[in-house]
Scaffold this active site. Structure first.
Site, PDB file in Angstrom:
ATOM      1  N   GLU A   2       0.777  -1.193  -0.036  1.00  0.00           N
ATOM      2  CA  GLU A   2      -0.119   0.075   0.007  1.00  0.00           C
ATOM      3  C   GLU A   2       0.828   1.243   0.200  1.00  0.00           C
ATOM      4  O   GLU A   2       1.946   1.257   0.542  1.00  0.00           O
ATOM      5  CB  GLU A   2      -1.025  -0.109   1.518  1.00  0.00           C
ATOM      6  N   ASP A   3       0.249   2.157  -0.561  1.00  0.00           N
ATOM      7  CA  ASP A   3       0.991   3.746  -0.425  1.00  0.00           C
ATOM      8  C   ASP A   3       0.929   4.135   0.858  1.00  0.00           C
ATOM      9  O   ASP A   3       2.003   4.713   1.467  1.00  0.00           O
ATOM     10  CB  ASP A   3       0.448   4.544  -1.524  1.00  0.00           C
ATOM     11  N   ASP A  15      -4.604   5.197   5.702  1.00  0.00           N
ATOM     12  CA  ASP A  15      -5.177   6.589   6.439  1.00  0.00           C
ATOM     13  C   ASP A  15      -6.091   6.051   7.714  1.00  0.00           C
ATOM     14  O   ASP A  15      -5.931   5.879   8.849  1.00  0.00           O
ATOM     15  CB  ASP A  15      -5.814   7.416   5.476  1.00  0.00           C
ATOM     16  N   LYS A  56      -0.761   6.849   8.700  1.00  0.00           N
ATOM     17  CA  LYS A  56      -1.169   8.338   9.279  1.00  0.00           C
ATOM     18  C   LYS A  56      -1.655   7.673  10.715  1.00  0.00           C
ATOM     19  O   LYS A  56      -2.834   7.423  10.805  1.00  0.00           O
ATOM     20  CB  LYS A  56      -2.272   8.929   8.742  1.00  0.00           C
ATOM     21  N   PHE A  72      -2.800  15.862   4.268  1.00  0.00           N
ATOM     22  CA  PHE A  72      -2.626  15.416   3.048  1.00  0.00           C
ATOM     23  C   PHE A  72      -1.326  15.438   2.373  1.00  0.00           C
ATOM     24  O   PHE A  72      -0.714  16.244   2.470  1.00  0.00           O
ATOM     25  CB  PHE A  72      -3.616  15.904   1.924  1.00  0.00           C
ATOM     26  N   VAL A  73      -1.002  14.131   1.584  1.00  0.00           N
ATOM     27  CA  VAL A  73       0.348  13.972   1.168  1.00  0.00           C
ATOM     28  C   VAL A  73       0.299  13.806  -0.377  1.00  0.00           C
ATOM     29  O   VAL A  73      -0.639  13.044  -0.746  1.00  0.00           O
ATOM     30  CB  VAL A  73       1.372  13.295   1.810  1.00  0.00           C
ATOM     31  N   ASP A 127      -1.230  10.793  -5.090  1.00  0.00           N
ATOM     32  CA  ASP A 127      -2.061  11.755  -6.115  1.00  0.00           C
ATOM     33  C   ASP A 127      -2.897  12.829  -5.294  1.00  0.00           C
ATOM     34  O   ASP A 127      -3.284  12.713  -4.076  1.00  0.00           O
ATOM     35  CB  ASP A 127      -2.740  11.137  -7.118  1.00  0.00           C
ATOM     36  N   ARG A 169       1.630  12.418  -9.180  1.00  0.00           N
ATOM     37  CA  ARG A 169       2.122  11.015  -8.558  1.00  0.00           C
ATOM     38  C   ARG A 169       3.535  10.893  -9.208  1.00  0.00           C
ATOM     39  O   ARG A 169       4.285   9.920  -8.680  1.00  0.00           O
ATOM     40  CB  ARG A 169       1.178   9.899  -9.488  1.00  0.00           C
TER      41      ARG A 169
HETATM   42  P1  IMP Z   1      -7.910   4.284   3.833  1.00  0.00           P
HETATM   43  O1  IMP Z   1      -8.788   3.491   3.273  1.00  0.00           O
HETATM   44  O2  IMP Z   1      -8.426   5.500   4.865  1.00  0.00           O
HETATM   45  O3  IMP Z   1      -6.739   3.828   5.045  1.00  0.00           O
HETATM   46  O4  IMP Z   1      -7.207   5.250   2.826  1.00  0.00           O
HETATM   47  C1  IMP Z   1      -6.195   4.814   2.206  1.00  0.00           C
HETATM   48  C2  IMP Z   1      -6.136   5.219   0.625  1.00  0.00           C
HETATM   49  O5  IMP Z   1      -6.628   6.576   0.761  1.00  0.00           O
HETATM   50  C3  IMP Z   1      -4.552   5.070   0.168  1.00  0.00           C
HETATM   51  O6  IMP Z   1      -4.553   3.995  -0.398  1.00  0.00           O
HETATM   52  C4  IMP Z   1      -4.365   6.116  -0.897  1.00  0.00           C
HETATM   53  O7  IMP Z   1      -4.960   5.940  -1.919  1.00  0.00           O
HETATM   54  C5  IMP Z   1      -5.435   7.311  -0.130  1.00  0.00           C
HETATM   55  N1  IMP Z   1      -4.942   8.236   0.702  1.00  0.00           N
HETATM   56  C6  IMP Z   1      -5.100   8.466   2.104  1.00  0.00           C
HETATM   57  N2  IMP Z   1      -4.426   9.495   2.476  1.00  0.00           N
HETATM   58  C7  IMP Z   1      -3.817   9.903   1.276  1.00  0.00           C
HETATM   59  C8  IMP Z   1      -3.070  11.257   1.373  1.00  0.00           C
HETATM   60  O8  IMP Z   1      -2.643  12.048   2.061  1.00  0.00           O
HETATM   61  N3  IMP Z   1      -2.759  11.484  -0.058  1.00  0.00           N
HETATM   62  C9  IMP Z   1      -3.071  10.729  -1.227  1.00  0.00           C
HETATM   63  N4  IMP Z   1      -3.993   9.528  -0.930  1.00  0.00           N
HETATM   64  C10 IMP Z   1      -4.191   9.383   0.127  1.00  0.00           C
HETATM   65 MG    MG Z   2      -4.447   3.686  -2.571  1.00  0.00          MG
END
Ligand code: IMP
Ligand code: MG
Length: 182
Positions: free
Chosen positions: A103-104, A107, A135, A156-157, A163, A169
């Site tokens: 995973e990138d 969050d 995070k 946000f990053v 992206d 990206r």
């Molecule tokens: P989660 O499901 O809330 O954990 O979100 C994860 C996904 O949201 C990641 O795979 C990212 O694609 C996207 N994401 C979450 N935070 C950021 C950010 O700060 N910048 C860009 N994409 C994000």
């Molecule tokens: Mg993602």
């Protein structure tokens, strides 16, 4: 590295290309050690993980396979929609395999939770998760991330695969949104 102004939002440098590459190398060394004599399947979550995945597997020294799948949880915005949809399924059979989800960024943890639950149904031998960024302050779901590149603030990053509205990206570095008054 300079700050970037995107329609009034100012992003400031967070990690340089050198810092990212050094950390990705360390993660790859750890994974290669932990999986020696095994052939894991790295499963990248598109689109965000594509650069991290390509660097990571080039630093890995064990035999491995790769696949990708795609989810949608964020619209073209900086705020999560709170929903996850599957947009591209896996091609490989994960039954009996050691899988490493790539995973990138984690969050809320919703995407990883969804993915782990989904893959668990296919009977893999093991599931681990490697995330370049995490995070910790915004985690809402109980998930275990086995390998973390960097913890980042709840902001946000962008860059290195990440992206904003599908852009940025291709930046080699990672930038973070500057808070007003900073
Ligand atoms: P989660 O499901 O809330 O954990 O979100 C994860 C996904 O949201 C990641 O795979 C990212 O694609 C996207 N994401 C979450 N935070 C950021 C950010 O700060 N910048 C860009 N994409 C994000
Ligand atoms: Mg993602």
């Amino acid at each position: 590295m300079d700050k970037i102004n995107i329609n009034g939002d100012v992003f400031v440098p967070l990690f340089t290309e050198e810092q990212i590459q050094k950390r990705v190398k360390e993660l790859a060394a750890q994974i290669s050690e932990d999986y020696k004599n095994r052939q894991p399947v790295f499963i990248g979550v598109l689109n965000g993980s594509f650069l991290f995945m390509s660097d990571l597997i080039r630093y890995v020294t064990i035999d491995c396979e790769i696949d990708f799948f795609k989810l949608s949880s964020y619209g073209d915005d900086k705020i999560s929609s709170g929903k996850v949809r599957m947009l591209k399924e896996l091609n490989c059979n994960v039954n009996g395999r050691d899988i490493i989800i790539v995973e990138d960024i984690v969050d809320s943890g919703l995407s990883i939770k969804y993915i782990e639950d989904l893959f668990a149904e296919s009977g893999p031998n093991s599931i681990k998760v490697v995330a370049l960024l995490m995070k910790p302050e915004s985690l809402k779901f109980k998930v275990k991330i086995d390998y973390i590149g960097f913890n980042v603030p709840n902001r946000f990053v962008i860059g290195y695969g990440l992206d904003m509205a599908q852009k940025y990206r291709n930046l080699r570095e990672i930038y973070v949104l500057k808070e007003s008054g900073e």
